[in-house]
Design a protein around this motif. Structure first.
Motif, PDB file in Angstrom:
ATOM      1  N   LYS A  52       0.804  -1.218   0.000  1.00 15.58           N
ATOM      2  CA  LYS A  52       0.000   0.000   0.000  1.00 15.58           C
ATOM      3  C   LYS A  52       0.843   1.276   0.000  1.00 15.58           C
ATOM      4  O   LYS A  52       0.383   2.318  -0.448  1.00 15.58           O
ATOM      5  CB  LYS A  52      -0.951   0.009   1.196  1.00 15.58           C
ATOM      6  CG  LYS A  52      -2.053  -1.016   1.080  1.00 15.58           C
ATOM      7  CD  LYS A  52      -3.066  -0.829   2.173  1.00 15.58           C
ATOM      8  CE  LYS A  52      -4.154  -1.847   2.075  1.00 15.58           C
ATOM      9  NZ  LYS A  52      -5.161  -1.544   1.110  1.00 15.58           N
ATOM     10  N   THR A  53       2.060   1.196   0.523  1.00 19.47           N
ATOM     11  CA  THR A  53       2.870   2.410   0.653  1.00 19.47           C
ATOM     12  C   THR A  53       4.055   2.474  -0.300  1.00 19.47           C
ATOM     13  O   THR A  53       4.761   3.482  -0.329  1.00 19.47           O
ATOM     14  CB  THR A  53       3.395   2.550   2.098  1.00 19.47           C
ATOM     15  OG1 THR A  53       4.223   1.426   2.406  1.00 19.47           O
ATOM     16  CG2 THR A  53       2.262   2.652   3.098  1.00 19.47           C
ATOM     17  N   TRP A  56       4.162   5.496  -2.732  1.00 27.21           N
ATOM     18  CA  TRP A  56       4.370   6.748  -2.001  1.00 27.21           C
ATOM     19  C   TRP A  56       5.808   6.845  -1.513  1.00 27.21           C
ATOM     20  O   TRP A  56       6.415   7.926  -1.511  1.00 27.21           O
ATOM     21  CB  TRP A  56       3.400   6.849  -0.825  1.00 27.21           C
ATOM     22  CG  TRP A  56       2.001   7.112  -1.267  1.00 27.21           C
ATOM     23  CD1 TRP A  56       0.986   6.211  -1.377  1.00 27.21           C
ATOM     24  CD2 TRP A  56       1.461   8.367  -1.691  1.00 27.21           C
ATOM     25  NE1 TRP A  56      -0.135   6.828  -1.833  1.00 27.21           N
ATOM     26  CE2 TRP A  56       0.116   8.153  -2.036  1.00 27.21           C
ATOM     27  CE3 TRP A  56       1.989   9.645  -1.804  1.00 27.21           C
ATOM     28  CZ2 TRP A  56      -0.705   9.173  -2.486  1.00 27.21           C
ATOM     29  CZ3 TRP A  56       1.169  10.663  -2.254  1.00 27.21           C
ATOM     30  CH2 TRP A  56      -0.146  10.418  -2.588  1.00 27.21           C
ATOM     31  N   ILE A  92       2.881  15.892   3.589  1.00 22.48           N
ATOM     32  CA  ILE A  92       1.665  15.221   3.117  1.00 22.48           C
ATOM     33  C   ILE A  92       1.954  13.779   2.723  1.00 22.48           C
ATOM     34  O   ILE A  92       1.180  12.867   3.039  1.00 22.48           O
ATOM     35  CB  ILE A  92       1.026  16.025   1.962  1.00 22.48           C
ATOM     36  CG1 ILE A  92       0.503  17.362   2.489  1.00 22.48           C
ATOM     37  CG2 ILE A  92      -0.093  15.235   1.289  1.00 22.48           C
ATOM     38  CD1 ILE A  92       0.087  18.336   1.413  1.00 22.48           C
ATOM     39  N   VAL A  93       3.069  13.545   2.051  1.00 27.25           N
ATOM     40  CA  VAL A  93       3.419  12.179   1.632  1.00 27.25           C
ATOM     41  C   VAL A  93       3.686  11.294   2.853  1.00 27.25           C
ATOM     42  O   VAL A  93       3.208  10.155   2.922  1.00 27.25           O
ATOM     43  CB  VAL A  93       4.631  12.186   0.676  1.00 27.25           C
ATOM     44  CG1 VAL A  93       5.182  10.793   0.460  1.00 27.25           C
ATOM     45  CG2 VAL A  93       4.242  12.805  -0.657  1.00 27.25           C
ATOM     46  N   THR A  96       0.475  10.450   4.459  1.00 31.17           N
ATOM     47  CA  THR A  96      -0.229   9.436   3.667  1.00 31.17           C
ATOM     48  C   THR A  96       0.355   8.048   3.907  1.00 31.17           C
ATOM     49  O   THR A  96      -0.393   7.070   4.049  1.00 31.17           O
ATOM     50  CB  THR A  96      -0.172   9.791   2.169  1.00 31.17           C
ATOM     51  OG1 THR A  96      -0.737  11.094   1.987  1.00 31.17           O
ATOM     52  CG2 THR A  96      -0.924   8.796   1.331  1.00 31.17           C
ATOM     53  N   SER A  99      -0.769   6.975   7.280  1.00 29.20           N
ATOM     54  CA  SER A  99      -2.205   6.698   7.229  1.00 29.20           C
ATOM     55  C   SER A  99      -2.485   5.333   6.602  1.00 29.20           C
ATOM     56  O   SER A  99      -3.290   4.546   7.119  1.00 29.20           O
ATOM     57  CB  SER A  99      -2.904   7.799   6.434  1.00 29.20           C
ATOM     58  OG  SER A  99      -4.230   7.471   6.170  1.00 29.20           O
ATOM     59  N   LYS A 100      -1.834   5.038   5.498  1.00 32.71           N
ATOM     60  CA  LYS A 100      -2.047   3.746   4.831  1.00 32.71           C
ATOM     61  C   LYS A 100      -1.541   2.592   5.695  1.00 32.71           C
ATOM     62  O   LYS A 100      -2.168   1.533   5.752  1.00 32.71           O
ATOM     63  CB  LYS A 100      -1.387   3.743   3.462  1.00 32.71           C
ATOM     64  CG  LYS A 100      -2.111   4.640   2.472  1.00 32.71           C
ATOM     65  CD  LYS A 100      -1.593   4.459   1.082  1.00 32.71           C
ATOM     66  CE  LYS A 100      -2.356   5.301   0.102  1.00 32.71           C
ATOM     67  NZ  LYS A 100      -3.713   4.871  -0.118  1.00 32.71           N
ATOM     68  N   ASN A 128      -6.958   8.324  10.717  1.00 32.44           N
ATOM     69  CA  ASN A 128      -6.534   9.062   9.527  1.00 32.44           C
ATOM     70  C   ASN A 128      -6.799  10.552   9.679  1.00 32.44           C
ATOM     71  O   ASN A 128      -5.975  11.379   9.273  1.00 32.44           O
ATOM     72  CB  ASN A 128      -7.235   8.518   8.283  1.00 32.44           C
ATOM     73  CG  ASN A 128      -6.718   7.164   7.893  1.00 32.44           C
ATOM     74  OD1 ASN A 128      -5.603   6.784   8.251  1.00 32.44           O
ATOM     75  ND2 ASN A 128      -7.518   6.407   7.184  1.00 32.44           N
ATOM     76  N   TYR A 132      -3.834  13.486   9.571  1.00 33.20           N
ATOM     77  CA  TYR A 132      -3.817  14.639   8.659  1.00 33.20           C
ATOM     78  C   TYR A 132      -3.948  15.964   9.407  1.00 33.20           C
ATOM     79  O   TYR A 132      -3.400  16.976   8.958  1.00 33.20           O
ATOM     80  CB  TYR A 132      -4.882  14.482   7.577  1.00 33.20           C
ATOM     81  CG  TYR A 132      -4.478  13.453   6.545  1.00 33.20           C
ATOM     82  CD1 TYR A 132      -3.413  13.681   5.688  1.00 33.20           C
ATOM     83  CD2 TYR A 132      -5.130  12.235   6.451  1.00 33.20           C
ATOM     84  CE1 TYR A 132      -3.018  12.736   4.763  1.00 33.20           C
ATOM     85  CE2 TYR A 132      -4.745  11.282   5.515  1.00 33.20           C
ATOM     86  CZ  TYR A 132      -3.689  11.546   4.677  1.00 33.20           C
ATOM     87  OH  TYR A 132      -3.289  10.608   3.759  1.00 33.20           O
TER      88      TYR A 132
END
Length: 158
Positions: A52-53, A56, A92-93, A96, A99-100, A128, A132
């Motif tokens: 999933k990551t 990113w 932000i990355v 993310t 979060s994932k 999540n 953020y």
């Protein structure tokens, strides 16, 4: 070795490629070792997090290489705005990626009965949102915006 190459553009391209190759190789080694051992529950979660990551993570490595390249090849007047822009992107990355990873961990632990089926989704949404919000506050703090009243308003600090 890079001293032998006099063109700075080629040096920086080689640097970016090396960063990407190291990142890709590390991820492949981890995946192969886990798959070789027929992964237990924890190892399956690690594999899911990697899946999933991965993109990113590659983007983060690539943007770090681009940032280093831009710093080396540009004038001093452009460095501060570029640093600010890249800080926002990286925050932000990273949020993310976290979060994932958190979502994968929650989904793995949330395989329960019918009554508990919604709990992982709600818990994932809450975590999540917190991730953020923290990323947003970090960005505001980086730009020296007074975040103490904001944290107090959110109920975190008082």
């Amino acid at each position: 070795m890079l001293e032998l190459i006099t063109n700075q553009y080629i040096q920086q391209t080689i640097l970016i490629l090396c960063l990407f190759i190291i990142a890709h190789g590390t991820i492949r080694i981890i995946r192969k070792r886990i798959e070789k051992n027929n992964g237990t529950g924890k190892e399956k979660v690690i594999l899911e997090i990697i899946k999933k990551t991965k993109n990113w993570f590659y983007f983060l490595i690539f943007s770090i290489g681009i940032y280093i390249t831009i710093l080396v090849l540009t004038k001093q007047t452009y460095k501060e705005p570029l640093t600010h822009g890249f800080f926002i992107i990286w925050t932000i990355v990273i949020a993310t990626i976290i979060s994932k990873a958190a979502t994968a961990l929650i989904r793995h632990t949330g395989n329960g009965k019918d009554k508990l089926q919604r709990v992982p989704h709600v818990l994932s949404w809450i975590i999540n949102t917190i991730i953020y919000i923290v990323a947003g506050i970090t960005i505001l703090g980086y730009f020296e915006v007074e975040i103490t009243p904001l944290i107090a308003t959110l109920g975190i600090g008082g």
